[in-house]
Scaffold this motif. Structure first.
Motif, mmCIF file in Angstrom:
data_model
loop_
_atom_site.group_PDB
_atom_site.id
_atom_site.type_symbol
_atom_site.label_atom_id
_atom_site.label_comp_id
_atom_site.label_asym_id
_atom_site.label_seq_id
_atom_site.Cartn_x
_atom_site.Cartn_y
_atom_site.Cartn_z
ATOM 1 N N LYS A 29 0.805 -1.226 0.000
ATOM 2 C CA LYS A 29 0.000 0.000 0.000
ATOM 3 C C LYS A 29 0.843 1.284 0.000
ATOM 4 C CE LYS A 29 -0.777 -0.274 4.976
ATOM 5 N NZ LYS A 29 -1.763 -0.550 6.032
ATOM 6 N N HIS A 30 2.001 1.247 0.672
ATOM 7 C CA HIS A 30 2.828 2.457 0.719
ATOM 8 C C HIS A 30 3.463 2.731 -0.646
ATOM 9 C CE1 HIS A 30 2.308 2.784 5.000
ATOM 10 N NE2 HIS A 30 2.546 1.490 5.084
ATOM 11 N N LEU A 32 2.201 1.717 -3.495
ATOM 12 C CA LEU A 32 1.108 2.128 -4.379
ATOM 13 C C LEU A 32 0.789 3.607 -4.188
ATOM 14 C CD1 LEU A 32 -1.366 -0.900 -4.309
ATOM 15 C CD2 LEU A 32 0.609 -0.473 -5.773
ATOM 16 N N ALA A 33 0.849 4.067 -2.945
ATOM 17 C CA ALA A 33 0.550 5.480 -2.677
ATOM 18 C C ALA A 33 1.571 6.379 -3.367
ATOM 19 C CB ALA A 33 0.539 5.730 -1.174
ATOM 20 N N PHE A 54 -4.728 7.180 -13.432
ATOM 21 C CA PHE A 54 -4.757 6.962 -11.994
ATOM 22 C C PHE A 54 -5.833 5.936 -11.621
ATOM 23 C CE2 PHE A 54 -6.282 7.882 -7.730
ATOM 24 C CZ PHE A 54 -5.103 7.798 -7.016
ATOM 25 N N LYS A 55 -7.025 6.088 -12.219
ATOM 26 C CA LYS A 55 -8.129 5.167 -11.913
ATOM 27 C C LYS A 55 -7.788 3.737 -12.334
ATOM 28 C CE LYS A 55 -12.440 6.759 -12.854
ATOM 29 N NZ LYS A 55 -13.472 7.554 -13.577
ATOM 30 N N ILE A 58 -5.211 2.229 -9.891
ATOM 31 C CA ILE A 58 -5.758 1.765 -8.613
ATOM 32 C C ILE A 58 -6.445 0.408 -8.774
ATOM 33 C CG2 ILE A 58 -7.525 2.212 -6.826
ATOM 34 C CD1 ILE A 58 -5.160 3.978 -6.392
ATOM 35 N N GLU A 59 -7.274 0.264 -9.795
ATOM 36 C CA GLU A 59 -8.003 -0.992 -9.968
ATOM 37 C C GLU A 59 -7.064 -2.170 -10.244
ATOM 38 O OE1 GLU A 59 -11.064 -1.220 -9.131
ATOM 39 O OE2 GLU A 59 -11.395 0.940 -8.998
ATOM 40 N N GLN A 62 -4.762 -2.983 -7.219
ATOM 41 C CA GLN A 62 -5.442 -3.700 -6.136
ATOM 42 C C GLN A 62 -5.645 -5.161 -6.509
ATOM 43 O OE1 GLN A 62 -8.853 -1.035 -5.052
ATOM 44 N NE2 GLN A 62 -7.828 -1.163 -3.083
#
Lengths: 179, 127
Positions: A29-30, A32-33, A54-55, A58-59, A62
């Protein structure tokens, strides 16, 4: 990695286009951020495409974090390992993501991708609504993500499966986003 | 029953801002929604709305001001709309507004899809 020495030069040569980012490792997660922030900053000059990238990021990230068959020694203890490359071309950005998948899961993913690619935009929206309306628990979360990626990119999903051995395959998904 | 307020933040995950007011029946969900445990975050919002619609029973004006949400958040947003639709079907007074960037055609489509799914009228307000 096998015993031979890793050649960074070979890795470097693989990319002959303008690469905005390439990453292989745990989709933690870090990390990815940081990548997410970076995407927003570098694509700030083209906010519409930037938001789409960006969208999509994220998908797909994840999906890799949760479903990659590589990197998870125990359930939920580590993030899945995957590979991500974002490239910039004259008229579009290319977004490529891949991860190791169990061979037994691959048929299902390919089927879903084929359904997605067979639908026009209206059909895709309807398919998304149907999937989203399924009761909690029945919702195939990875698949709504893929539908959303196709809608966001407004281009088909380019899927490639490379068998690693009898048990595992490497799954690659590429989409283009117009500038 | 108390107001529900959550400050939005943007760190490793994106927490949307929540401002649900018992007195006025005005509810705002804004910012960006990308969470580690999505359902866990949205659960208190459902509970607040269910309590309001069964006990307070005043007009609800729900204002969406979200600029981004991932697909897992999108399901929770649908759940909120379904609660509002149930309230309306049971005689409650519901008004739903969705503020969006007029250039964001993806968001416009998203709201249209929500209208079809929830059968609730949503006023699309370009900003």
């Amino acid at each position: 990695m096998s015993g031979e020495k890793f050649s960074l030069y070979n890795y470097h040569k693989t990319f002959d286009k303008d690469i905005l980012i390439s990453f292989k490792g745990p989709f933690d997660k870090h990390i990815l951020a940081i990548i997410g922030n970076y995407i927003e900053v570098i694509l700030g000059r083209n906010p519409k495409a930037g938001k789409k990238i960006f969208k999509i990021f994220i998908e797909l990230a994840q999906n890799i974090a949760y479903y990659s068959a590589e990197g998870k020694s125990n359930f939920n203890t580590e993030s899945g390992i995957g590979t991500l490359v974002i490239g910039e071309f004259d008229n579009h950005y290319s977004f490529v993501a891949g991860n190791v998948v169990k061979a037994s899961d691959i048929v299902h993913i390919i089927e879903k991708s084929e359904i997605i690619n067979s639908l026009d935009r209206e059909g895709l929206r309807q398919y998304k609504r149907e999937q989203r309306n399924l009761p909690q628990g029945e919702r195939g979360s990875a698949h709504i993500g893929l539908i959303q990626v196709a809608l966001t990119a407004a281009s088909p999903l380019d899927i490639e499966v490379s068998p690693i051995n009898e048990e595992y395959s490497f799954f690659t998904i590429s989409v283009n986003v117009e500038k | 029953m108390e107001n529900l307020e959550i400050k939005g933040s943007r760190d490793v995950y994106f927490v949307p801002s929540v401002d649900f007011n018992v007195e006025t029946g005005s509810c705002v969900l804004g910012g960006e929604s990308y969470l580690e445990e999505t359902v866990k975050f949205y659960m208190p919002l459902y509970e607040w709305l269910k309590k309001f619609t069964s006990e307070v029973k005043k007009t609800i004006e729900f204002n969406f001001k979200l600029t981004y949400f991932n697909t897992s958040s999108s399901r929770c947003i649908l759940d909120i709309l379904n609660i509002l639709k149930d309230y309306e079907e049971n005689g409650g007074d519901v008004k739903v507004n969705w503020y969006y960037d007029s250039e964001d055609t993806d968001m416009e489509e998203e709201v249209e899809d929500y209208m079809i799914e929830s059968e609730l009228k949503i006023n699309l307000i370009p900003t």
